[in-house]
Scaffold this motif. Structure first.
Motif, short mmCIF file in Angstrom:
data_model
loop_
_atom_site.label_atom_id
_atom_site.label_comp_id
_atom_site.label_asym_id
_atom_site.label_seq_id
_atom_site.Cartn_x
_atom_site.Cartn_y
_atom_site.Cartn_z
N ARG A 31 1.00 3.08 -11.31
CA ARG A 31 2.04 4.22 -11.38
C ARG A 31 1.12 5.55 -10.95
NH1 ARG A 31 5.43 6.51 -14.42
NH2 ARG A 31 4.49 6.33 -16.52
N MET A 32 0.29 5.79 -10.66
CA MET A 32 -0.57 7.13 -10.31
C MET A 32 -0.33 7.02 -8.88
SD MET A 32 -1.65 8.19 -12.98
CE MET A 32 -2.57 9.47 -12.49
N LYS A 33 -0.53 8.36 -8.36
CA LYS A 33 -0.21 8.74 -7.08
C LYS A 33 -1.36 8.14 -6.27
CE LYS A 33 -0.40 12.99 -4.09
NZ LYS A 33 -0.44 14.19 -4.06
N ASN A 34 -2.59 7.91 -6.85
CA ASN A 34 -3.61 7.40 -5.92
C ASN A 34 -3.69 6.02 -5.96
OD1 ASN A 34 -5.23 6.60 -8.46
ND2 ASN A 34 -5.80 8.56 -8.65
N LYS A 35 -3.02 5.44 -6.83
CA LYS A 35 -2.83 3.86 -7.01
C LYS A 35 -4.35 3.26 -7.18
CE LYS A 35 1.71 3.43 -6.02
NZ LYS A 35 2.52 3.12 -6.90
N LYS A 36 -5.23 3.97 -7.79
CA LYS A 36 -6.44 3.46 -7.90
C LYS A 36 -7.18 3.44 -9.27
CE LYS A 36 -7.81 4.62 -3.21
NZ LYS A 36 -8.94 5.68 -2.31
N LYS A 79 0.84 -1.25 0.07
CA LYS A 79 0.00 0.21 0.10
C LYS A 79 0.77 1.28 -0.01
CE LYS A 79 -3.77 -2.01 2.49
NZ LYS A 79 -4.82 -2.11 3.67
N TYR A 80 2.06 1.23 0.55
CA TYR A 80 3.04 2.28 0.47
C TYR A 80 3.54 2.68 -1.05
CZ TYR A 80 5.56 5.77 2.86
OH TYR A 80 6.07 7.10 3.15
N ARG A 81 3.12 3.79 -1.44
CA ARG A 81 3.35 4.02 -2.85
C ARG A 81 4.64 4.42 -3.40
NH1 ARG A 81 -0.55 8.21 -1.55
NH2 ARG A 81 0.55 10.23 -1.38
N SER A 82 5.50 5.22 -2.53
CA SER A 82 6.74 5.85 -2.83
C SER A 82 7.84 5.13 -2.04
CB SER A 82 6.47 7.39 -2.34
OG SER A 82 7.83 7.93 -2.85
N LYS A 83 8.59 4.44 -2.95
CA LYS A 83 9.91 4.03 -2.55
C LYS A 83 10.94 5.22 -2.25
CE LYS A 83 8.37 -0.24 -2.72
NZ LYS A 83 7.88 -0.54 -1.48
N ALA A 136 -7.77 16.74 -15.82
CA ALA A 136 -6.45 16.81 -16.78
C ALA A 136 -5.34 16.54 -15.73
CB ALA A 136 -6.67 18.12 -17.26
N LEU A 137 -5.28 17.08 -14.45
CA LEU A 137 -4.51 16.96 -13.24
C LEU A 137 -4.68 15.63 -12.75
CD1 LEU A 137 -4.80 20.73 -11.91
CD2 LEU A 137 -2.84 19.94 -13.20
N ALA A 138 -5.46 14.62 -12.96
CA ALA A 138 -5.56 13.44 -12.38
C ALA A 138 -5.92 13.57 -10.89
CB ALA A 138 -4.26 12.57 -12.63
N HIS A 139 -6.69 14.60 -10.39
CA HIS A 139 -6.96 14.71 -9.17
C HIS A 139 -8.09 14.06 -8.79
CE1 HIS A 139 -4.92 19.01 -8.54
NE2 HIS A 139 -3.91 18.08 -8.36
N ILE A 140 -8.11 13.21 -7.68
CA ILE A 140 -9.23 12.28 -7.44
C ILE A 140 -10.59 13.28 -7.08
CG2 ILE A 140 -10.20 10.63 -5.59
CD1 ILE A 140 -7.18 9.49 -5.34
N GLN A 141 -11.75 12.78 -7.49
CA GLN A 141 -12.92 13.56 -7.30
C GLN A 141 -13.54 13.04 -5.95
OE1 GLN A 141 -14.05 15.90 -9.51
NE2 GLN A 141 -12.26 15.19 -10.29
N THR A 142 -13.28 13.88 -5.00
CA THR A 142 -13.69 13.61 -3.57
C THR A 142 -15.24 13.94 -3.17
OG1 THR A 142 -12.95 15.89 -2.87
CG2 THR A 142 -11.25 14.19 -2.72
N ASP A 143 -15.86 14.74 -3.95
CA ASP A 143 -17.33 15.00 -3.94
C ASP A 143 -18.16 13.99 -4.23
OD1 ASP A 143 -19.98 16.05 -4.12
OD2 ASP A 143 -19.27 17.86 -3.84
N LYS A 144 -18.81 13.15 -3.01
CA LYS A 144 -19.56 11.99 -3.47
C LYS A 144 -20.57 12.25 -4.52
CE LYS A 144 -18.81 9.97 0.92
NZ LYS A 144 -19.69 9.10 2.14
#
Length: 424
Positions: free
Chosen positions: A276-281, A119-123, A375-383
Motif C-alpha cells: 500500500r506504499m507509494k514505493n511498493k518496496k 508493477k503499476y501501482r495506482s489504479k 517520517a514522510l516515508a520518502h525513499i532514501q536515494t543517497d547510496k
C-alpha cells in the motif's frame, strides 16, 4: 433463342437526348430515364412468382460497366435464392473500413497493459488516463494514425489547458508521448514523436509552462493549530481522517485506505504494508501521538462488525466492510475549515498533511532532515546514506511526532524541542 445482353452503348447511356422510359440492357438490368432527364439503374426479376425491381443506383455515380457488374452480383444472389433484403444489402455502398491502428487504438492498448501489470501501482491513475484522454485528446486526434499526428495537433489539444490547468496539461502531454512512443515502436517507425517536449512545441504553446507546474498547496504550518481546532469541532469521518493525516503526515491513499489490521493500539503504532506504499518496496511504521490515538479510539466506537477500513464510507448491512473515503470528501472538509482567499487555488489535504509538517521541522526544530524524510516515508536515494543507515529511525520519529502533536495542540514552547543528536 440466345439471351440478348449488353444492348446499351455507353454513348446512348450518357446521352442527354434519351426520352423518358426504361431501356433494357439485358440480364435484368434497365436504364430508367425520368421526365426531367434523370437517369438511374434498375434491376428487375421475379420474386416469389411476382415481378419485382430494385434500384441499383444513379447513372451519375454508377456508369454502364459498373452497373453491369452490380447486376451480375444480383443475378448470382437471385440464383442462390436470396431474399429482397439480402439483395438490398448488396446494393448498399460498403463503408470504407477505417484503419484500426489509430491513436485511440494504441491508447487503449497501453492502458490495458498497465492495468495488467502488477508493477503499476495506482489504479486511480489509470482511471485518470482514461478520463483525460477521453475528454481532451480523443475528440481531436483519437481517429488519427500516430504517424500522422503533428506538433500542431498536440498543441491544439494542450492549448486550452496550458494557462489554466498546467499540471493537467503536462501530464496529458506525457501520456500522449508515452502512447505515441509505443505506437512508433510497434510499427517500427523512425518518425519523431510530436508529443515530446521540444522547442517547436514550446513555441506553439507560447512558453515553458512545464517548468511552472504548481505543487500541492499547503496551509502554512503556523496556521495548523487553528485549522485543527476547527476540525475538532466537527464529527464527520472526513474531518477525522484529515486530522489523522495531519497528525501522522500520511499520504492521502495510505490514510484513506487504513485498515484496522494495520493498527496496534497497545504499541501505539500503525504499520502500512509495502503493497500500500507509494514505493511498493518497504513497509512503513508510523508512531502515533496522543491525538492520533484519540482519533482511532473514537473511530473504533463507530466500527461495525466486519468493517475493515478505519475511515470507511458507505458502511451498512449490504457493505459491512465499507469503501475508502474519497479524496473529494477530504478536500471539501479542508476547504470548509480553511478556505483559500478568493481567486486563489484551494489548499490540498496532501500539501497540508505533509508539506506543512516538513516546513515546521525545518523552521522550528533541530531534528535532522533524515528523521523528517523517514517520517514522510520518502525513499532514501543517497547510496552512502542507505549503506550506513540500517534502521528506520523509529525511536527518533516517536519523539518527533509527539512534538508535532504537541505543537498542533497549541502547547507552549513545544516547537523549541530540539534533537541535537545525529540522525545516524
Amino acid at each position: 433463342m440466345a439471351e440478348k445482353f449488353n444492348l446499351l452503348s455507353a454513348k446512348f447511356a450518357a446521352s442527354d437526348n434519351s426520352k423518358a422510359g426504361s431501356y433494357a440492357d439485358g440480364r435484368n438490368l434497365y436504364l430508367r430515364v425520368g421526365a426531367s432527364g434523370s437517369k438511374s439503374w434498375v434491376f428487375r426479376w421475379h420474386y416469389e412468382g411476382k415481378p419485382a425491381e430494385l434500384g441499383v443506383g444513379p447513372f451519375a455515380k454508377l456508369g454502364l460497366a459498373a452497373a453491369r457488374e452490380k447486376a451480375g452480383e444480383l443475378r448470382e444472389a437471385v440464383a442462390l435464392g436470396a431474399s429482397k433484403e439480402a439483395l438490398k444489402q448488396l446494393i448498399r455502398p460498403k463503408p470504407e473500413q477505417p484503419d484500426e491502428r489509430t491513436f485511440k487504438f494504441y491508447a487503449e492498448l497501453v492502458i490495458k497493459q498497465k492495468t495488467a501489470s502488477p508493477k503499476y501501482r495506482s489504479k486511480k491513475a489509470l482511471g485518470q488516463w482514461t478520463q483525460t484522454l477521453t475528454r481532451y485528446v480523443f475528440p481531436t486526434i483519437g481517429h488519427k494514425r500516430p504517424g500522422e499526428i503533428t506538433v500542431g495537433d498536440i498543441a491544439t489539444v494542450l492549448a486550452p489547458l496550458w494557462e489554466t490547468k498546467v499540471e493537467t496539461a503536462t501530464r496529458l502531454r506525457q501520456r500522449m508521448e508515452t502512447i505515441i512512443d509505443y505506437a512508433l515502436a510497434v510499427e517500427d517507425s523512425d518518425s519523431n514523436n510530436p508529443a515530446k517536449w521540444s522547442e517547436r512545441l514550446k513555441i506553439r504553446l507560447g512558453g515553458d509552462a512545464e517548468k511552472n507546474v504548481q505543487h500541492h498547496k499547503a496551509v502554512p504550518y503556523r496556521d495548523i493549530p487553528g485549522l485543527m481546532a476547527t476540525l475538532r469541532a466537527k464529527d464527520s469521518t472526513s474531518a477525522m481522517l484529515l486530522r489523522y493525516s495531519i497528525l501522522t503526515v500520511a499520504r492521502s491513499g495510505e490514510a484513506r485506505g487504513l485498515k484496522w489490521a494495520e493498527v496496534n493500539m497497545a504499541k501505539r503504532t500503525v504499520v502500512i504494508p509495502a503493497s500500500r506504499m507509494k514505493n511498493k518496496k518497504v513497509a512503513h511504521r508510523i508512531p502515533l501521538n496522543d491525538e492520533a490515538v484519540e482519533i482511532l479510539d473514537a473511530m473504533a466506537t463507530r466500527r461495525v462488525e466486519g468493517q475493515e477500513l478505519v475511515f470507511a464510507s458507505g458502511v451498512g448491512p449490504a457493505k459491512p466492510k465499507g469503501v475508502p473515503l474519497s479524496d473529494v470528501a477530504v478536500a471539501k472538509a479542508l476547504r470548509l475549515a480553511y478556505p483559500a482567499p478568493e481567486g486563489e487555488r484551494p489548499f490540498t489535504p496532501h500539501g497540508t498533511a505533509r508539506s506543512s509538517f516538513r516546513d515546521w521541522v525545518a523552521n522550528e526544530t533541530n531534528y535532522s532532515p533524515e528523521v523528517a524524510e523517514w517520517a514522510l516515508a520518502h525513499i532514501q536515494t543517497d547510496k552512502v546514506v542507505k549503506a550506513y543507515q540500517r534502521s528506520d529511525l523509529f525511536d527518533k520519529r516517536v519523539t518527533l511526532m509527539a512534538a508535532w502533536g504537541n505543537y498542533i495542540a497549541g502547547k507552549a514552547n513545544i516547537s523549541s524541542i530540539v534533537n541535537s543528536k545525529s540522525a545516524y
